[in-house]
Design an enzyme around this catalytic site. Structure first.
Site, short mmCIF file in Angstrom:
data_model
loop_
_atom_site.label_atom_id
_atom_site.label_comp_id
_atom_site.label_asym_id
_atom_site.label_seq_id
_atom_site.Cartn_x
_atom_site.Cartn_y
_atom_site.Cartn_z
N GLY A 151 -5.33 7.73 5.89
CA GLY A 151 -4.46 8.73 6.50
C GLY A 151 -3.25 8.99 5.62
O GLY A 151 -2.79 10.13 5.49
N ARG A 197 2.67 5.99 -3.25
CA ARG A 197 3.80 6.82 -3.69
C ARG A 197 4.05 6.68 -5.19
O ARG A 197 4.47 7.64 -5.85
CB ARG A 197 5.04 6.47 -2.87
N LYS A 227 0.83 -1.21 0.00
CA LYS A 227 0.00 0.00 0.00
C LYS A 227 0.87 1.26 0.00
O LYS A 227 0.59 2.19 -0.75
CB LYS A 227 -0.93 -0.03 1.23
N LYS A 247 -4.52 5.58 14.71
CA LYS A 247 -4.64 4.90 13.40
C LYS A 247 -6.11 4.95 12.94
O LYS A 247 -6.87 5.76 13.43
CB LYS A 247 -4.14 3.46 13.53
N ARG A 264 -6.46 1.78 17.91
CA ARG A 264 -6.23 0.34 17.78
C ARG A 264 -5.89 -0.34 19.10
O ARG A 264 -6.14 -1.54 19.25
CB ARG A 264 -5.13 0.05 16.75
N ASP A 301 1.73 -1.34 11.84
CA ASP A 301 0.40 -1.77 11.38
C ASP A 301 0.10 -3.22 11.74
O ASP A 301 -1.00 -3.71 11.50
CB ASP A 301 0.29 -1.60 9.86
C1 S3P Z 1 2.38 4.76 6.23
C2 S3P Z 1 2.88 5.14 7.45
C3 S3P Z 1 2.37 4.66 8.74
C4 S3P Z 1 1.47 3.45 8.57
C5 S3P Z 1 0.52 3.61 7.42
C6 S3P Z 1 1.29 3.78 6.13
C7 S3P Z 1 2.98 5.31 5.00
O1 S3P Z 1 1.65 5.69 9.36
O2 S3P Z 1 0.73 3.22 9.76
O3 S3P Z 1 -0.33 2.47 7.30
O4 S3P Z 1 2.73 4.75 3.91
O5 S3P Z 1 3.71 6.30 5.10
P1 S3P Z 1 2.34 6.79 10.31
O6 S3P Z 1 3.24 7.61 9.51
O7 S3P Z 1 1.20 7.58 10.87
O8 S3P Z 1 3.04 6.01 11.37
#
Ligand code: S3P
Length: 453
Positions: A101, A34, A29, A355, A359, A328
């Protein structure tokens, strides 16, 4: 506080006899988001194979289109036609990131140095998550927060400055999203933007930006603190990208194969970037039979094949300095710990509270509903396991409410995994969110022999 999907789809998972197979795990993901963002920003064409077609990533694709990039599927590949760095267009409507997020925060960074307004919205889960952690460093670039809901929540409208100034920013919490947002903002600011990262988090942004041709260097000082320097307003060039399988999705069949007796599951081409492999390290420490073979490099990332067989697990203490590399994976680790001999302690996991759901609380409540002995602290969790799963399960039956998933894909998948090995079935209240990251989950697990209905 409870909120959920308009049309919840509950599901029950029952004890399976064994799990076996060699399923393809969808693309990572983080790398998928990206690939679309950097491809959309680069000059020329980016061709992506293995892109995760989950809702979160597709929302990033739509946002990139709204900013002027071409994003289309052709056969098995996704073709992204970029605008060129610095040349994104103002979006004509609100940008909706759904549950994501990562999508929301990376695009806030990306647009934070553009001299136009953009508005960010999301689902009820995303609308509860803190955006101040990204808006604060953006203000240093000169970004104006035109409006926001209470506490830096969505909907948020920002406007970049006419003339952005580069910044130097020390990330106050372990967050790849915040680091990435600052770097993305730096792409459209003149001069050198520096991110100082005391605790290393996933480094896909750094690696991929360098791969697209950005002038970026990383230096780790004597204290282990990383200094990432990016020269803004450089040229990015379209790339060919093969997205490896997501270790955070592989985690679910992996734990399921360990806890369901007589299982033997192979997962190929799994991303083995050391910033993402904390769960594998932990499961092996717990006695998990995970054979790692065919380690190789693909497109600048380490990948490998994993063979997982049922194992007698024992409880361990997971040190806090490992948490960023498996952030995660704690919900599904808590499920593995429920079947381990002894106590598992998860230290320094406060980030789990912000999250897709809180969680720590969601896992603790779900474990309790299924008869697991656990203790929740402000930033830690202890789980005492029952190796044969005896007496475990039962959420959703005999007056016990189903597990509350709070629109959180990983809570839903974790507790479905629990039901595959517990004495009693486990019901989760809603499986809609699974489509955000792992739409194939139910079919794939059924294909291995899981009983999900
Ligand atoms: C991610 C960063 C993480 C992760 C999210 C994916 C990313 O979050 O929990 O599922 O792709 O940069 P945080 O930056 O809030 O730790």
């Amino acid at each position: 506080m409870s909120y959920g999907h308009a049309n919840p789809v509950p599901m029950t998972s029952r004890r399976s006899r064994s799990l076996a197979g060699n399923p393809a795990i969808p693309g990572d993901k983080s790398i998928s988001h990206r690939s679309l963002i950097f491809g959309g920003l680069a000059t020329g064409e980016t061709r992506i194979s293995g892109l995760l077609e989950g809702e979160d990533v597709l929302n990033s694709g739509k946002a990139m289109q709204a900013l002027g990039a071409g994003v289309a599927k052709s056969g098995e590949e996704w073709i992204v036609t970029g605008t060129g760095n610095g040349l994104l267009l103002a979006p004509q409507s609100d940008l909706d990131f759904g549950n994501s997020g990562t999508g929301c925060r990376l695009f806030m960074g990306l647009l934070g140095t553009y001299d136009f307004e953009s508005t960010f919205i999301g689902d009820p889960s995303l609308s509860k998550r803190p955006m101040g952690r990204v808006l604060d460093p953006l203000k240093l670039f000169g970004t104006q927060v035109v409006s926001q809901a209470e506490g830096g929540r969505l909907p948020v409208t920002i406007r970049g400055p006419q003339f952005a100034a580069p910044v130097s920013y020390r990330v106050p919490m372990p967050s790849a999203q915040v680091k990435s947002a600052v770097l993305l903002a730096g792409l459209n600011a003149p001069g050198i933007t520096t991110v100082i990262e005391p605790v290393m988090t996933r480094d896909h942004t750094e690696k991929m930006l360098a791969g697209f041709g950005a002038a970026l260097e990383v230096e780790t000082d004597a204290d282990g603190v990383r200094h990432i320097r990016l020269e803004g307003q450089g040229k990015l060039t379209g790339q060919i990208i093969q997205v490896p399988s997501d270790p955070s999705s592989a985690a679910f069949p992996m734990v399921a194969a360990l806890i369901v007796p007589d299982s033997d599951v192979t997962l190929k081409n799994v991303l083995m970037n050391p910033t993402r492999t904390g769960l594998i390290t932990t499961l092996i420490e717990m006695g998990g039979n995970i054979e790692i073979s065919n380690r190789r490099e693909s497109g600048g990332e380490d990948i490998a094949d994993l063979r997982i067989r049922s194992s007698d697990l024992k409880g361990v203490t997971v040190p806090g300095d490992r948490s960023a590399s498996m952030i995660d994976e704690y919900p599904v680790l808590a499920v593995a710990a429920s079947f381990a001999n002894g106590e598992t302690v998860m230290e320094d996991v406060g980030e789990l509270r912000v999250k897709e759901s809180d969680r720590l609380a969601a896992v603790a409540r779900g474990l309790e509903a299924n008869g697991v002995d656990c203790e929740e602290g402000e930033d830690w969790l202890k789980v005492r396991g029952r190796p044969d799963g005896k007496g475990l399960g039962g959420a959703g039956f005999d007056g016990v409410p189903a597990v509350s998933t709070h629109l959180d894909h990983r809570i839903a998948m974790s507790f479905l995994v629990m039901g595959m090995a517990s004495e009693n079935p486990v019901m989760v209240d809603d499986t809609n969110a699974i489509a955000t990251s792992f739409p194939e989950f139910v079919g794939l697990m059924r294909g291995l022999g899981a009983e999900l209905e």
